[in-house]
Design an enzyme around this catalytic site. Structure first.
Site, PDB file in Angstrom:
ATOM      1  N   GLU A  28       0.859  -1.186   0.000  1.00 30.44           N
ATOM      2  CA  GLU A  28       0.000   0.000   0.000  1.00 30.44           C
ATOM      3  C   GLU A  28       0.896   1.238   0.000  1.00 30.44           C
ATOM      4  O   GLU A  28       1.996   1.232   0.578  1.00 30.44           O
ATOM      5  CB  GLU A  28      -0.893  -0.015   1.257  1.00 30.44           C
ATOM      6  CG  GLU A  28      -1.842   1.177   1.314  1.00 30.44           C
ATOM      7  CD  GLU A  28      -2.959   1.006   2.355  1.00 30.44           C
ATOM      8  OE1 GLU A  28      -3.021  -0.047   3.014  1.00 30.44           O
ATOM      9  OE2 GLU A  28      -3.767   1.947   2.481  1.00 30.44           O
ATOM     10  N   ASN A  73      -6.849   1.329   2.642  1.00 28.76           N
ATOM     11  CA  ASN A  73      -7.607   2.536   2.971  1.00 28.76           C
ATOM     12  C   ASN A  73      -7.211   3.714   2.086  1.00 28.76           C
ATOM     13  O   ASN A  73      -8.025   4.569   1.754  1.00 28.76           O
ATOM     14  CB  ASN A  73      -7.376   2.910   4.437  1.00 28.76           C
ATOM     15  CG  ASN A  73      -7.931   1.858   5.388  1.00 28.76           C
ATOM     16  OD1 ASN A  73      -8.801   1.076   5.018  1.00 28.76           O
ATOM     17  ND2 ASN A  73      -7.430   1.828   6.611  1.00 28.76           N
ATOM     18  N   GLU A 174     -12.706  -2.237   1.608  1.00 33.05           N
ATOM     19  CA  GLU A 174     -13.380  -2.165   2.921  1.00 33.05           C
ATOM     20  C   GLU A 174     -14.461  -1.078   2.961  1.00 33.05           C
ATOM     21  O   GLU A 174     -14.476  -0.228   3.858  1.00 33.05           O
ATOM     22  CB  GLU A 174     -12.340  -1.936   4.034  1.00 33.05           C
ATOM     23  CG  GLU A 174     -11.374  -3.099   4.161  1.00 33.05           C
ATOM     24  CD  GLU A 174     -10.487  -3.049   5.397  1.00 33.05           C
ATOM     25  OE1 GLU A 174     -10.429  -2.007   6.077  1.00 33.05           O
ATOM     26  OE2 GLU A 174      -9.842  -4.078   5.674  1.00 33.05           O
ATOM     27  N   TYR A 245      -7.389  -9.459  10.612  1.00 36.17           N
ATOM     28  CA  TYR A 245      -6.134  -9.334  11.370  1.00 36.17           C
ATOM     29  C   TYR A 245      -6.386  -9.832  12.787  1.00 36.17           C
ATOM     30  O   TYR A 245      -7.481  -9.637  13.321  1.00 36.17           O
ATOM     31  CB  TYR A 245      -5.696  -7.866  11.440  1.00 36.17           C
ATOM     32  CG  TYR A 245      -5.367  -7.263  10.089  1.00 36.17           C
ATOM     33  CD1 TYR A 245      -4.106  -7.434   9.532  1.00 36.17           C
ATOM     34  CD2 TYR A 245      -6.312  -6.529   9.382  1.00 36.17           C
ATOM     35  CE1 TYR A 245      -3.790  -6.882   8.295  1.00 36.17           C
ATOM     36  CE2 TYR A 245      -6.014  -5.980   8.148  1.00 36.17           C
ATOM     37  CZ  TYR A 245      -4.753  -6.158   7.606  1.00 36.17           C
ATOM     38  OH  TYR A 245      -4.444  -5.614   6.390  1.00 36.17           O
ATOM     39  N   GLU A 293      -6.545  -9.533   2.521  1.00 35.76           N
ATOM     40  CA  GLU A 293      -5.775  -8.929   3.626  1.00 35.76           C
ATOM     41  C   GLU A 293      -5.849  -9.885   4.801  1.00 35.76           C
ATOM     42  O   GLU A 293      -6.940 -10.152   5.314  1.00 35.76           O
ATOM     43  CB  GLU A 293      -6.334  -7.557   4.043  1.00 35.76           C
ATOM     44  CG  GLU A 293      -5.971  -6.443   3.099  1.00 35.76           C
ATOM     45  CD  GLU A 293      -6.322  -5.056   3.643  1.00 35.76           C
ATOM     46  OE1 GLU A 293      -6.184  -4.824   4.871  1.00 35.76           O
ATOM     47  OE2 GLU A 293      -6.750  -4.210   2.840  1.00 35.76           O
ATOM     48  N   GLN A 350       1.136  -6.770   5.173  1.00 36.66           N
ATOM     49  CA  GLN A 350       1.559  -6.414   3.841  1.00 36.66           C
ATOM     50  C   GLN A 350       2.930  -7.048   3.578  1.00 36.66           C
ATOM     51  O   GLN A 350       3.262  -8.011   4.256  1.00 36.66           O
ATOM     52  CB  GLN A 350       1.572  -4.902   3.725  1.00 36.66           C
ATOM     53  CG  GLN A 350       0.134  -4.325   3.936  1.00 36.66           C
ATOM     54  CD  GLN A 350      -0.002  -2.840   3.585  1.00 36.66           C
ATOM     55  OE1 GLN A 350       0.888  -2.237   3.024  1.00 36.66           O
ATOM     56  NE2 GLN A 350      -1.149  -2.240   3.929  1.00 36.66           N
TER      57      GLN A 350
HETATM   58  O1  AHR Z   1      -3.322  -3.202   5.748  1.00 35.56           O
HETATM   59  C1  AHR Z   1      -3.583  -2.085   6.532  1.00 35.56           C
HETATM   60  C2  AHR Z   1      -5.020  -1.602   6.388  1.00 35.56           C
HETATM   61  O2  AHR Z   1      -5.889  -2.551   6.922  1.00 35.56           O
HETATM   62  C3  AHR Z   1      -5.524  -1.421   4.973  1.00 35.56           C
HETATM   63  O3  AHR Z   1      -5.189  -0.188   4.457  1.00 35.56           O
HETATM   64  C4  AHR Z   1      -7.009  -1.543   5.145  1.00 35.56           C
HETATM   65  O4  AHR Z   1      -7.633  -2.039   3.999  1.00 35.56           O
HETATM   66  C5  AHR Z   1      -7.178  -2.429   6.357  1.00 35.56           C
HETATM   67  O5  AHR Z   1      -8.041  -1.881   7.279  1.00 35.56           O
END
Ligand code: AHR
Length: 503
Positions: A28, A73, A174, A245, A293, A350
């Protein structure tokens, strides 16, 4: 104490061919992922395009087949036109998602060039936050149309004669999240995504599209978001996205490691919702899943609050991963493999500096985080056919989960290489797990290596100066009379690789 578990593996218990795209990742325009990460023209290892070759080497080592870009984001307020054309005339912009200053020195063409160098496909996201159909269809034309039109000729003028031929496109990011610039209701998103998809596919019918699913299994609107948005996008999209996550905020390792039960349930619920929509629409198409993600993210949350607003490439989301994080990452990869019949793409989020397996010092060296290792081994050796295995393991209960098997595993058979690979986690914090694996249909196969990540300290980390968590080989597992006896040390991630007629 030694615990015992059993597994049965058979060639004919096939889940699916593993799509290599499940070993994808994500860059990103955020923090030091791009500037100081993949791109640093003044670095001693920089190539003619300003890309760090030390980073490229490690990305290639991971064998990453597809990389999502430019967000995240960030994409929800991004003007892609800012990042193309002569670098000196590109505007500096406020990146509202991360409170940073975006210089736009890297954009679509640079990223496509870098991706080619690391031998990965690009998964491109379009802005459905502040923008919509027009910006998205123009970007597809700019990237993929051969020439003779305004946007494709502009690409040529910018020095890129050949189209980038980007196959996979994400319809926003998202869009259910209150933090997202231009957040939408399910109806608003569904309609916009469907109309954008229609226009994008008219420009290039060969592209594959990802409809935004929920930002995580904990969202209040999950899975209603999936049901309502697919009502509109089912016809046009090829995949629906999942994001998740985990973090060990309360220091409860046993509970933390059980989070893949949540991930498994998340995947199953999305599949059920997609299949309900398939039935409702009398559709012949099966919606596939893009888990684009996934990772551990929590270590950097507090320090990120201290970052100076509107700085260029500040150190954001720089989680330093522990040994126990690597174990969970190994389990998350197992979960993706066990669902390889429906999860056809996935991106570890990432790749460099930002919640990443690869870390750099701006102007300095490079190092591998703990999570690099399960990602590396699964990506390199987890290619072939995923096999379902029958597992009988002792279990435990934790704060949020019941009946958590100590043994977490996935199995991949590579017929061409005559190689059988077992990825196994022992979640038991104190004791060895002895696993009897019946490999009945793999006559003549022997163990060639048993790679282990183990450490007495669940919080052990790697830094540029010392690598406390790294794999080593063990020799206490063996094959005899069609049974592999695998010795999995307490709290460990393991890869057991067997080959026909080899020791
Ligand atoms: O990977 C970090 C952030 O996590 C990304 O920008 C977003 O898509 C998610 O909330």
């Amino acid at each position: 104490m030694t615990y015992k578990a059993k597994m049965i593996i058979d060639k004919s218990y096939k889940i699916s061919e593993v799509n290599p795209r499940i070993y994808g990742s994500f860059i990103e325009q955020l923090g030091r992922a791009v500037y100081g990460g993949i791109y640093e023209p003044t670095h001693t290892s920089a190539d003619e395009d300003g890309f760090r070759q030390d980073v490229m080497e490690l990305v290639k080592e991971l064998n990453v087949p597809i990389i999502r870009y430019p967000g995240g984001n960030m994409v929800s307020a991004y003007n892609w036109e800012d990042g193309v054309g002569p670098k000196e005339s590109r505007p500096k912009r406020l990146d509202l998602a991360w409170g940073s200053l975006e210089t736009n020195q890297v954009g679509t063409n640079e990223f496509a060039t870098w991706a080619k160098k690391v031998e990965a496909e690009v998964m491109m996201a379009v802005n459905l936050g502040t923008r919509g159909i027009d910006a998205a269809r123009n970007l597809v034309e700019y990237c993929n149309h051969p020439g003779g039109t305004y946007w494709s000729d502009l690409r040529k003028e910018h020095g890129f004669h050949e189209p980038h031929q980007i196959k996979v496109w994400c319809l926003g990011n998202e869009m259910d999240g209150p933090w997202q610039i231009g957040m939408k209701t399910a109806y608003e998103y569904g309609r916009l995504a469907a109309e954008t998809a229609k226009a994008m596919k008219l420009v290039d019918p060969t592209i594959e599209l990802v409809s935004c699913g929920s930002s995580g299994s904990g969202m209040a609107t999950f899975p209603e978001w999936e049901a309502q948005t697919l009502e509109h996008t089912y016809e046009y999209a090829d995949y629906i996205s999942l994001h998740q996550y985990y973090g060990n905020r309360d220091g409860d390792t046993a509970n933390y490691l059980a989070n893949t039960l949540d991930m498994d349930n998340f995947i199953k619920t999305v599949i059920a919702t997609c299949d309900y929509m398939k039935a409702k629409k009398r559709s012949k198409k099966t919606m596939q899943l893009s888990f684009d993600e996934w990772n551990v993210w929590f270590h950097s949350n507090e320090q990120d609050k201290e970052v100076e607003p509107w700085s260029v490439a500040p150190p954001l989301l720089e989680d330093i991963y522990t040994f126990e994080d690597a174990i969970l990452v190994g389990s998350m990869l197992n979960t993706l493999l066990k669902h390889s019949d429906r999860v056809k793409m996935a991106c570890m989020a990432q790749l460099v500096n930002v919640i990443a397996p690869i870390m750099t010092e701006t102007g300095g060296g490079i190092w591998k985080q703990t999570i690099f290792y399960p990602y590396y081994y699964t990506s390199v050796y987890g290619r072939g056919t995923a096999l379902h295995s029958i597992v009988d393991s002792p279990k435990y209960d934790s704060k949020d989960f019941t009946d958590v098997p100590y043994l977490d595993q996935s199995v991949v058979f590579n017929e061409e290489k005559e190689e059988l690979v077992i990825f196994a986690v022992n979640r038991n914090l104190d004791d060895t797990l002895l696993v009897d694996v019946d490999i009945r249909s793999f006559e003549g196969y022997d163990l060639v290596e048993h790679v282990v990540l183990e450490n007495d300290d669940p919080k052990a980390i790697n830094t540029i100066h010392s690598e406390q968590v790294k794999p080593h080989n063990r020799r206490d597992s063996s094959v005899e009379n069609g049974t592999l006896t695998a010795v999995l040390p307490k709290l460990s991630w393991n890869m057991l690789r067997l080959k026909k007629g080899e020791k």
